[in-house]
Write a protein that holds these residues in place. Structure first.
Motif, short mmCIF file in Angstrom:
data_model
loop_
_atom_site.label_atom_id
_atom_site.label_comp_id
_atom_site.label_asym_id
_atom_site.label_seq_id
_atom_site.Cartn_x
_atom_site.Cartn_y
_atom_site.Cartn_z
N GLU A 1 67.95 62.91 50.50
CA GLU A 1 67.95 63.79 51.68
C GLU A 1 68.02 62.96 52.95
OE1 GLU A 1 64.87 66.81 51.65
OE2 GLU A 1 65.43 67.23 49.57
N GLU B 1 49.86 52.52 41.10
CA GLU B 1 49.92 53.98 41.24
C GLU B 1 51.29 54.38 41.76
OE1 GLU B 1 50.08 55.69 44.29
OE2 GLU B 1 50.02 53.94 45.61
N PHE B 2 51.72 55.58 41.39
CA PHE B 2 53.00 56.10 41.85
C PHE B 2 52.83 57.50 42.43
CE2 PHE B 2 53.94 53.12 38.39
CZ PHE B 2 54.80 52.23 39.03
N LEU B 3 51.68 57.71 43.12
CA LEU B 3 51.37 59.06 43.63
C LEU B 3 52.08 59.34 44.94
CD1 LEU B 3 47.50 58.77 43.23
CD2 LEU B 3 49.14 59.67 41.57
N ARG B 4 52.57 60.56 45.06
CA ARG B 4 53.11 60.98 46.36
C ARG B 4 52.08 61.83 47.07
NH1 ARG B 4 57.97 64.09 44.05
NH2 ARG B 4 56.28 64.38 42.58
N GLU B 5 51.93 61.61 48.35
CA GLU B 5 51.00 62.45 49.10
C GLU B 5 51.52 63.89 49.08
OE1 GLU B 5 50.00 60.91 52.91
OE2 GLU B 5 49.76 58.89 52.12
N PHE C 1 54.21 62.57 58.56
CA PHE C 1 55.38 61.80 58.12
C PHE C 1 56.20 62.56 57.09
CE2 PHE C 1 55.09 59.95 53.84
CZ PHE C 1 53.78 60.22 53.48
N LYS C 2 55.54 63.53 56.42
CA LYS C 2 56.28 64.44 55.53
C LYS C 2 55.45 65.71 55.36
CE LYS C 2 54.61 63.32 50.99
NZ LYS C 2 54.92 62.90 49.65
N GLY D 1 58.82 57.41 56.25
CA GLY D 1 57.58 56.94 56.90
C GLY D 1 56.51 56.88 55.84
N PHE E 1 65.64 61.97 46.19
CA PHE E 1 65.63 60.97 47.26
C PHE E 1 67.01 60.73 47.87
CE2 PHE E 1 61.35 59.44 47.82
CZ PHE E 1 60.74 60.15 46.80
N CYS F 1 53.39 53.93 52.31
CA CYS F 1 53.91 53.05 51.25
C CYS F 1 55.26 52.43 51.55
CB CYS F 1 54.00 53.82 49.94
SG CYS F 1 52.40 54.18 49.25
N ARG G 1 65.73 67.02 60.08
CA ARG G 1 65.49 67.13 58.63
C ARG G 1 66.49 68.06 57.95
NH1 ARG G 1 61.90 63.66 56.05
NH2 ARG G 1 60.15 63.23 57.41
N LYS H 1 55.96 47.96 40.83
CA LYS H 1 55.57 48.85 41.92
C LYS H 1 56.44 48.62 43.16
CE LYS H 1 53.32 51.35 44.76
NZ LYS H 1 52.58 52.55 44.82
C1 UDX Z 1 55.78 57.22 48.06
C2 UDX Z 1 56.27 57.12 46.59
O1 UDX Z 1 57.08 58.25 46.27
C3 UDX Z 1 55.09 57.02 45.63
O2 UDX Z 1 55.55 56.83 44.30
C4 UDX Z 1 54.24 55.81 46.07
O3 UDX Z 1 53.13 55.69 45.24
C5 UDX Z 1 53.80 55.95 47.51
O4 UDX Z 1 54.95 56.12 48.34
P1 UDX Z 1 54.84 59.09 49.67
O5 UDX Z 1 54.83 58.04 50.73
O6 UDX Z 1 53.65 59.97 49.54
O7 UDX Z 1 55.08 58.44 48.23
O8 UDX Z 1 56.06 60.06 50.00
P2 UDX Z 1 57.51 60.38 49.43
O9 UDX Z 1 57.55 61.81 49.05
O10 UDX Z 1 57.97 59.41 48.44
O11 UDX Z 1 58.36 60.24 50.78
C6 UDX Z 1 58.38 59.02 51.52
C7 UDX Z 1 59.15 59.19 52.80
O12 UDX Z 1 60.55 59.31 52.55
C8 UDX Z 1 58.78 60.42 53.63
O13 UDX Z 1 58.80 60.06 55.00
C9 UDX Z 1 59.89 61.40 53.31
O14 UDX Z 1 60.05 62.37 54.31
C10 UDX Z 1 61.07 60.47 53.19
N1 UDX Z 1 62.17 60.99 52.36
C11 UDX Z 1 61.97 61.23 51.05
C12 UDX Z 1 63.43 61.15 52.92
O15 UDX Z 1 63.65 60.91 54.11
N2 UDX Z 1 64.45 61.57 52.10
C13 UDX Z 1 64.28 61.84 50.79
O16 UDX Z 1 65.26 62.22 50.13
C14 UDX Z 1 63.00 61.67 50.23
#
Ligand code: UDX
Length: 439
Positions: A252, A152-156, A320-321, A258, A250, A261, A410, A205
């Protein structure tokens, strides 16, 4: 319409079950946790995810989505069984597979017709073969089955739309016919479908998540260099992103990644490499930089307040986000604990994560909104980029604080504007020392 069973109603399992039901399939979602299943039958979701409760209710009503704790019932008509149970972090950073093992054993003991078993949980490379062995060993009598990996590649926060609009579907199996049937299941998603072998699919993955984590640590390292050289990392990332080979995603800079994943998967990949005699230097650097970002924010608070003892420090955002109540590996946990241990009075506010956060950090005083949070505070630290924080009345926030120190973990605010309002401002990589003063 296909008959699908999903084992595990955590994040991935529930979203998978709800979305496949919404695509017109008959889905039975199974979990061994009775309370969770009872709640789901009443429409109570175990997690916060935008849209999930509504789509689940619609499909329960349409009799396409069912919940059970019984494997017999769940497998009775199934053609496809997704394993979507948790794979928490083990002692050394390796994934803990006890729930995958339990699911595979129960499937083996309760199946009475051929099945395609599809692994959705993030599992170490080689787990697909291991699952096949477990199923074979636990069947009372041999019945045909195939194992397919479909990571899976889902983002929360955007899991439903990520599921329904994927960039790609990756399928791995030694049984091409089974992979083809799973591919059919994904055709309505109208995304490229890649079929490869089991181990390669499992590796895709890990490599994808490690690469995204690497981008985040990379830009955080650049941010720290920007602070020494008087450049603005937001502009640097924007300029880099226009290059099509790089792109804007990605990049930022902030308090570090956090969630459930990235931290776990980068660690697990490094562990797998080490077990096989490799030296994953880049992965170690990615983790080191990520841990440093938490400290970096704390150092900025120290610098602005000249120590934290007896100071009131306000954490704006705890999850965490944004768009989730998930606190797993949230930067707020490390930062709150550090401040509390050094004698600071820590306060917090988050639009949805406070219930979860209260249990994890009982020493943090939770506030009703950002303004209450700021009242009398010596420093405000932004830790989660919720949209509602971007449009706060910052003049009011400043007037409510005892000392107007703003550590923008942030990079939500414009440094020049914050200085004009009267904040002592520190962002991440925003000019000299993060203070917004450029060369
Ligand atoms: C991630 C992957 O994107 C997803 O494909 C995988 O299946 C599960 O892990 P998720 O953990 O839900 O998803 O969040 P994501 O939006 O990817 O962000 C991960 C972390 O990175 C967060 O803490 C976010 O705040 C941080 N982040 C993201 C940054 O610090 N900078 C960025 O530019 C992007």
């Amino acid at each position: 319409m296909k008959n699908i069973t999903v084992v595990g109603v955590g994040y991935v399992g529930l979203v998978t079950a709800v979305c496949f039901a919404d695509l017109g399939n008959r889905v039975v979602a199974l979990d061994i946790n009775e309370e969770r299943i009872e709640n789901l039958k009443k429409g109570i979701m175990p997690i916060y995810e935008p849209g999930l409760a509504e789509v689940a209710a619609r499909n329960v009503k349409a009799k396409r989505l069912f919940f059970t704790t019984s494997y017999k019932e769940a497998l009775a008509d199934a053609e496809f069984v997704f394993i979507a149970v948790g794979t928490p972090e083990g002692v050394d950073g390796e994934a803990d597979l006890q729930y995958v093992r339990m699911a595979a054993e129960s499937i083996a003991q309760n199946m009475d017709h051929p099945l395609i078993i599809i692994n959705k949980s993030t599992v170490p490379v080689g787990t697909g073969d291991w699952v096949a062995d477990i199923v074979r060993q636990n069947q009372p009598e041999p019945i045909d089955f195939s194992v397919v990996s479909c990571p899976e590649f889902l983002r929360e926060g955007s899991a439903l739309s990520d599921f329904l609009n994927p960039d790609r579907t990756v399928l791995g199996s030694e049984d091409l016919e089974a992979a083809e049937r799973v591919a059919q299941l994904h055709l309505p998603l109208r995304a490229p479908i890649m079929v490869t072998d089991l181990r390669t699919a499992e590796m895709i993955k890990y490599a994808s998540n490690a690469f995204l984590a690497t981008r985040i640590s990379f830009i955080n390292e650049i941010a720290n260099i920007c602070e020494a050289l008087g450049a603005d990392v937001k502009e640097v990332a924007r300029g880099m992103g226009y290059d099509k080979r790089i792109g804007h995603h990605f990049l930022e800079a902030g308090v570090g990644y956090g969630g459930s994943c990235f931290p776990k998967d980068v660690k697990a990949l490094a562990y797998m490499a080490q077990v096989h005699g490799k030296h994953p230097q880049l992965l170690h650097a990615v983790m080191e930089i990520n841990a440093y970002q938490r400290k970096h924010v704390i150092l900025k608070v120290h610098e602005l307040l000249d120590g934290v003892k007896d100071k009131t420090i306000a954490l704006l955002g705890l999850a965490f986000k944004q768009d989730t109540d998930d606190m797993r590996e949230a930067p707020s946990l490390t930062i709150a604990e550090y401040l509390h241990e050094r004698g600071a009075h820590v306060r917090g506010y988050d639009p949805v994560a406070m219930e979860v956060a209260k249990r994890l950090m009982p020493y943090v005083e939770m506030c009703g909104d950002a303004y209450e949070l700021a009242t009398g505070a010596d420093a405000l630290i932004t830790l989660t980029p919720w949209n509602e924080f971007k449009q706060l009345d910052m003049e009011r926030i400043k007037s409510l604080m005892r000392t107007p120190a703003l550590v923008d973990g942030r990079n939500l605010y414009d440094p020049a504007l914050m200085h004009r309002i009267g904040f002592a401002y520190r962002g991440i990589g925003r000019g000299y020392n993060g203070a917004g003063e450029k060369a």
